[in-house]
Design an enzyme around this catalytic site. Structure first.
Site, PDB file in Angstrom:
ATOM      1  N   GLY A   1       4.172  -2.514  14.055  1.00 54.68           N
ATOM      2  CA  GLY A   1       3.975  -3.881  13.611  1.00 54.68           C
ATOM      3  C   GLY A   1       2.519  -4.172  13.893  1.00 54.68           C
ATOM      4  O   GLY A   1       2.127  -4.188  15.056  1.00 54.68           O
ATOM      5  N   THR A   2       1.717  -4.348  12.913  1.00 56.59           N
ATOM      6  CA  THR A   2       0.301  -4.060  13.086  1.00 56.59           C
ATOM      7  C   THR A   2      -0.571  -4.895  12.177  1.00 56.59           C
ATOM      8  O   THR A   2      -0.074  -5.700  11.400  1.00 56.59           O
ATOM      9  CB  THR A   2       0.085  -2.556  12.762  1.00 56.59           C
ATOM     10  OG1 THR A   2      -1.257  -2.211  13.002  1.00 56.59           O
ATOM     11  CG2 THR A   2       0.378  -2.280  11.311  1.00 56.59           C
ATOM     12  N   THR A   3      -1.862  -4.664  12.259  1.00 58.39           N
ATOM     13  CA  THR A   3      -2.826  -5.225  11.315  1.00 58.39           C
ATOM     14  C   THR A   3      -3.738  -4.097  10.849  1.00 58.39           C
ATOM     15  O   THR A   3      -4.425  -3.479  11.665  1.00 58.39           O
ATOM     16  CB  THR A   3      -3.683  -6.318  11.978  1.00 58.39           C
ATOM     17  OG1 THR A   3      -2.830  -7.351  12.474  1.00 58.39           O
ATOM     18  CG2 THR A   3      -4.655  -6.911  10.970  1.00 58.39           C
TER      19      THR A   3
ATOM     20  N   ASP B   1      -5.767  -2.577  14.507  1.00 60.48           N
ATOM     21  CA  ASP B   1      -5.535  -2.810  15.929  1.00 60.48           C
ATOM     22  C   ASP B   1      -4.912  -1.539  16.515  1.00 60.48           C
ATOM     23  O   ASP B   1      -4.919  -0.491  15.862  1.00 60.48           O
ATOM     24  CB  ASP B   1      -4.620  -4.019  16.116  1.00 60.48           C
ATOM     25  CG  ASP B   1      -3.175  -3.704  15.734  1.00 60.48           C
ATOM     26  OD1 ASP B   1      -2.955  -3.186  14.622  1.00 60.48           O
ATOM     27  OD2 ASP B   1      -2.274  -3.957  16.550  1.00 60.48           O
TER      28      ASP B   1
ATOM     29  N   LYS C   1      -4.451   4.162  14.534  1.00 59.74           N
ATOM     30  CA  LYS C   1      -3.714   3.981  13.284  1.00 59.74           C
ATOM     31  C   LYS C   1      -4.533   4.342  12.056  1.00 59.74           C
ATOM     32  O   LYS C   1      -4.082   4.135  10.934  1.00 59.74           O
ATOM     33  CB  LYS C   1      -3.233   2.527  13.177  1.00 59.74           C
ATOM     34  CG  LYS C   1      -2.373   2.093  14.351  1.00 59.74           C
ATOM     35  CD  LYS C   1      -1.981   0.642  14.239  1.00 59.74           C
ATOM     36  CE  LYS C   1      -1.196   0.203  15.475  1.00 59.74           C
ATOM     37  NZ  LYS C   1      -0.804  -1.209  15.406  1.00 59.74           N
TER      38      LYS C   1
END
Length: 235
Positions: A14-16, A31, A47
């Site tokens: 769950g990320t940006t 992130d 990532k």
């Protein structure tokens, strides 16, 4: 209130993730928080994954799914390079990911952003969200933190940015998402790709700009009593 940590849940980024083009190349940013349910499994994960010398991919969604897709595409592109005697373009990499994602859309839970530079088309950004759609865009955002960034991009994005402007824009956007999205956090990593090669940069959390109602990093909860409020957001 049940605060079940669900430690047996699958790892989720769950990320940006962000990719932007600039005048001369592309900048990718992400992130570093990887979560398992409510538990932060890795606070400093990377990532942004290399596919070839000139093409990278930002990964979001299921960590396992995004990793296996990246591994397959890296293998396919290596074979492609051997057969043709030259590096694959970012468009080739994006189309391979699109094909793999679409053909396995009922099993994969991952959204990806491909960014790269080649001598034919320069810097390019491609978004491949859930389901395997392929979209070429001047910028792309993904992950849970992207929900908080659409207005910021509408207001602050501009064509023809310099390399430094594009990187600072990406860092600011990721820090904004970290401030609002509980599933995004940790450090900010960026990758700059242009005709000169690839540059990786790292921004630790204590160097990121604080936004409205964010607290300064503290060594002790007692320090909060003496902490001052951060400045309001200024974009």
């Amino acid at each position: 209130m049940d605060l079940e940590m669900n430690l047996n849940a699958s790892h989720s980024m769950g990320t940006t993730i962000i990719g932007v083009t600039y005048n001369g190349g592309v900048v990718l940013g992400a992130d570093s928080r990887t979560s398992t349910g409510m538990y932060v499994a890795n606070r400093a994960s990377d990532k942004i994954t290399q596919l070839t010398d000139n093409v990278y991919v930002c990964r979001s969604g299921s960590a396992a799914d995004s990793q296996i897709v990246s591994d397959y595409i890296r293998y396919f592109l290596h074979q492609h390079t051997i057969q043709l005697g030259q590096s694959a373009t970012s468009k080739v990499a994006a189309n391979l990911i699109r094909l793999l994602s679409y053909n396995n859309k009922n099993m994969l839970e991952t959204g990806l952003i491909v960014g790269g530079w080649d001598k034919y088309e320069g810097g390019k950004i491609y978004a491949i969200p859930l389901g395997g759609t392929l979209i070429e865009q001047p910028f792309a955002i993904g992950g849970s933190g992207s929900s908080y960034l659409y207005g910021f991009f509408d207001q602050a994005w501009k064509e023809g940015m310099t390399k430094d402007e594009a990187e600072q824009f990406v860092v600011k956007a990721v820090s904004l998402a970290i401030a609002r999205d509980g599933a995004s956090g940790g450090v900010v990593r960026t990758v700059i790709i242009n005709s000169e090669g690839v540059t990786r940069n790292f921004y630790p959390s204590d160097k990121l700009q604080l936004w409205h109602e964010e607290l300064e990093p503290q060594n002790s909860l007692l320090d909060l009593l003496n902490s001052s409020s951060p400045e309001p957001m200024n974009i």
